[in-house]
Design an enzyme around this catalytic site. Structure first.
Site, short mmCIF file in Angstrom:
data_model
loop_
_atom_site.label_atom_id
_atom_site.label_comp_id
_atom_site.label_asym_id
_atom_site.label_seq_id
_atom_site.Cartn_x
_atom_site.Cartn_y
_atom_site.Cartn_z
N LYS A 64 0.85 -1.18 0.00
CA LYS A 64 0.00 0.00 0.00
C LYS A 64 0.89 1.24 0.00
O LYS A 64 1.71 1.43 0.90
CB LYS A 64 -0.91 0.00 1.22
CG LYS A 64 -1.78 1.25 1.30
CD LYS A 64 -2.83 1.14 2.37
CE LYS A 64 -3.68 2.41 2.41
NZ LYS A 64 -4.70 2.35 3.44
N LYS A 107 -2.17 -1.49 -3.91
CA LYS A 107 -3.02 -0.30 -3.84
C LYS A 107 -2.19 0.96 -3.91
O LYS A 107 -1.20 1.03 -3.18
CB LYS A 107 -3.77 -0.35 -2.52
CG LYS A 107 -4.74 0.77 -2.30
CD LYS A 107 -5.35 0.62 -0.95
CE LYS A 107 -6.24 1.83 -0.74
NZ LYS A 107 -6.52 2.08 0.62
C1 PBG Z 1 -7.54 3.55 5.29
C2 PBG Z 1 -7.85 3.31 3.86
C3 PBG Z 1 -7.63 4.20 2.81
C4 PBG Z 1 -8.18 3.60 1.68
C5 PBG Z 1 -8.69 2.35 2.06
N1 PBG Z 1 -8.46 2.18 3.40
C6 PBG Z 1 -7.08 5.57 2.78
C7 PBG Z 1 -5.79 5.90 3.35
O1 PBG Z 1 -4.93 5.04 3.61
O2 PBG Z 1 -5.59 7.09 3.62
C8 PBG Z 1 -8.23 4.24 0.32
C9 PBG Z 1 -9.32 3.80 -0.58
C10 PBG Z 1 -9.56 4.70 -1.74
O3 PBG Z 1 -8.88 5.73 -1.94
O4 PBG Z 1 -10.48 4.39 -2.50
N2 PBG Z 1 -6.57 2.87 5.91
#
Ligand code: PBG
Length: 332
Positions: A203, A257
């Protein structure tokens, strides 16, 4: 791959296999099916209501009852799984994010409501503190630092509540070190032997999450950035190390992601580990595509299908996408 056996032009004419739909069907290498789609839903308080998210045109926050109805419709379209995210009221956001392990919080309530309507639909819940913390971070804040090991204790409590509520897949999205091992051990020790973990393994600290933070109401509250725990977009080998660690700690499935800007990572993860591999086509990707289509600059149905096929071609087994329902309708 043997490329050298092809005869030179004109004996080889690649266009022969593109000349008509029947032969294009015959040589198609990848397919996208409804079984590849996971649909993220935003849940808010109240009853029988919904509220559009301005930065994600076409996406709304739904009250628990409406979320359950929407999930039931998704199930009826053949979508195998939904992922739930809460819009926690500001007054329930605290320094320690305790709302995350409230058995009756929005996502736990919505999980039970969905399971009552469609027990056979997979429900995935995010494990991370950001929708519940007053500072918008995924972990516990001590001074200026996100305290890794203290956060693990909180994530364990959150995970057990979610499993208890009936979540089928836990998606740790916090990027703390050691979290998969801690969560897996807690699940095993509490007889949740069938609960799946889809780790947000690779991520990245991405600007493409902007609209999501609006959607869960965290953009105003987030102090600083997430670069001490989420990955540097410049790194690829590190993603493989993260995936290796999470698989070794007991993840069943791994995720990359964001999605489209990181297709190279999807490809490498699948090639290296051969594990069930997913991409999250995140809020910013949705906003870009939906915005351009709304402006009339691209054909929405075609661009959505093409963007999702790209994940299959890159080696993903499935995709979390806000387009899941319209894609499922398009595939009918
Ligand atoms: C939180 C989380 C995020 C997303 C999914 N879970 C945002 C972040 O890490 O700030 C992003 C999902 C998206 O942008 O569609 N932990």
């Amino acid at each position: 791959m043997v490329q050298t056996l092809a005869a030179p032009f004109p004996h080889t004419r690649p266009r022969r296999t593109r000349q008509a739909p029947w032969v294009r069907d015959l040589v198609r290498e990848n397919t996208l099916t409804v079984g590849d789609l996971i649909w993220p839903i935003f849940v808010r308080e109240g009853a029988d209501g919904e509220e559009p998210i301005p930065s994600m045109p076409g996406v709304s926050r739904l009250t628990v009852d409406r979320a359950a109805d929407a999930a039931a419709r998704a199930a009826d379209l053949g979508i195998p799984c939904v992922a739930l995210f809460p819009y926690t009221p500001q007054e329930k956001r605290t320094e320690d994010a305790a709302e995350a392990w409230n058995p009756d919080n929005l996502v736990n309530s919505a999980t039970r409501a969905i399971k009552r309507l469609r027990p056979g639909l997979g429900v995935m819940l995010d494990v991370a503190l950001d929708p519940y913390s007053s500072h918008g971070h995924d972990g516990i804040l001590r001074g200026d630092e996100i305290a890794n090991d203290e956060t693990l204790v909180a994530l364990e409590r959150q995970s057990l509540c979610q499993a208890e509520a009936g979540a089928d897949i836990l998606g740790p999205s916090d990027m703390m070190d050691g979290r998969i091992g801690v969560i897996r051990a807690a699940l095993e020790a509490n007889d949740f032997t069938n609960t799946l973990i889809m780790s947000y393994a690779a991520k990245y600290a991405s600007a493409f999450y902007g609209p999501f933070r609006d959607a869960v109401g965290a953009s105003g509250t987030l102090k600083g950035d997430k670069k001490t725990y989420q990955m540097d977009p410049a790194n690829g080998d590190e993603a493989l190390r993260e995936v290796a660690i999470d698989l070794s700690e007991g993840a069943d499935m791994v995720m990359v992601k964001p999605g489209m800007p990181y297709l190279d990572i999807c490809r490498r993860v699948k090639a290296e580990f051969g594990a069930p591999t997913y991409a999250y086509q995140v809020s910013g990707e949705y906003a870009m595509l939906a915005g351009a289509c709304d402006a009339g600059w691209m054909d929405r149905a075609r661009v959505v299908a093409e963007s999702l096929m790209a994940f299959k071609r890159a080696g993903c087994d499935g995709v979390l996408t806000y387009f899941a329902v319209e894609m499922a309708e398009g595939l009918r």
